[in-house]
Design a protein around this motif. Structure first.
Motif, mmCIF file in Angstrom:
data_model
loop_
_atom_site.group_PDB
_atom_site.id
_atom_site.type_symbol
_atom_site.label_atom_id
_atom_site.label_comp_id
_atom_site.label_asym_id
_atom_site.label_seq_id
_atom_site.Cartn_x
_atom_site.Cartn_y
_atom_site.Cartn_z
ATOM 1 N N GLU A 121 0.829 -1.194 0.000
ATOM 2 C CA GLU A 121 0.000 0.000 0.000
ATOM 3 C C GLU A 121 0.872 1.256 0.000
ATOM 4 O O GLU A 121 1.956 1.281 0.587
ATOM 5 C CB GLU A 121 -0.913 0.010 1.228
ATOM 6 N N LEU A 122 0.391 2.290 -0.677
ATOM 7 C CA LEU A 122 1.024 3.604 -0.699
ATOM 8 C C LEU A 122 0.017 4.639 -0.217
ATOM 9 O O LEU A 122 -1.185 4.472 -0.407
ATOM 10 C CB LEU A 122 1.458 3.985 -2.117
ATOM 11 N N THR A 123 0.502 5.688 0.396
ATOM 12 C CA THR A 123 -0.362 6.792 0.784
ATOM 13 C C THR A 123 0.310 8.082 0.349
ATOM 14 O O THR A 123 1.450 8.324 0.734
ATOM 15 C CB THR A 123 -0.575 6.825 2.319
ATOM 16 N N PRO A 124 -0.259 8.902 -0.459
ATOM 17 C CA PRO A 124 -1.577 8.789 -1.082
ATOM 18 C C PRO A 124 -1.546 7.816 -2.259
ATOM 19 O O PRO A 124 -0.525 7.636 -2.897
ATOM 20 C CB PRO A 124 -1.851 10.206 -1.563
ATOM 21 N N HIS A 125 -2.684 7.196 -2.507
ATOM 22 C CA HIS A 125 -2.795 6.266 -3.627
ATOM 23 C C HIS A 125 -3.942 6.724 -4.525
ATOM 24 O O HIS A 125 -4.597 7.715 -4.245
ATOM 25 C CB HIS A 125 -2.995 4.822 -3.132
ATOM 26 N N THR A 126 -4.144 5.992 -5.608
ATOM 27 C CA THR A 126 -5.200 6.369 -6.546
ATOM 28 C C THR A 126 -6.528 6.470 -5.816
ATOM 29 O O THR A 126 -6.759 5.732 -4.865
ATOM 30 C CB THR A 126 -5.343 5.324 -7.672
#
Length: 143
Positions: A121-126
């Motif tokens: 997971e990445l933040t921010p993500h799509t």
């Protein structure tokens, strides 16, 4: 024999015109190669930023790709989706550096059916669009 050797006039060459023509051809050739390298280099950089040359295995279907994908804005008219799902931290850092983004916090989380030490997971993500200089936080699979 002397009459034969001395009978023809020596040829004249316009050396200034020859030098000018050679320089013009050389400049055109160099400009053509430079343009080709720029086009090829731009395409290669864009392909590597979008993840087209990724070779690592993707995790199982339980990992949500949209949470490990960010939309990079400001490069082209439309934002470019960069999917880091299943990438190790080193590869993810490299992609963030290419996109001129900053790496924020790195946290390990328990996620089922994922390869240990890979991005989940990445933040921010799509669907949020990130721009150059933004900070991206990364969550890795704890295994």
């Amino acid at each position: 024999m002397n009459n034969f050797a001395h009978s023809t006039d020596t040829p004249t060459f316009e050396t200034a015109a020859m030098v000018h023509r050679t320089r013009r051809r050389r400049a055109t050739l160099i400009a053509g190669f430079a343009a080709a390298l720029i086009v090829a280099g731009g395409g290669t950089a864009l392909a590597s930023m979008t993840g087209a040359s990724q070779t690592s295995a993707k995790p199982a279907a339980t990992v949500d790709h949209s949470k490990a994908t960010f939309l990079l804005g400001g490069v082209t008219k439309e934002p470019i989706a960069v999917d880091l799902t299943g990438q190790d931290l080193g590869t993810a850092k490299g992609q963030l550096v290419k996109a001129k983004l900053k790496l924020g916090t790195v946290v390990k989380v328990n996620t089922p059916n994922c390869k240990p030490a890979t991005v989940v997971e990445l933040t921010p993500h799509t669907p949020k669009i990130v721009a150059k200089g933004d900070t991206v936080n990364v969550k890795l699979c704890a295994g």
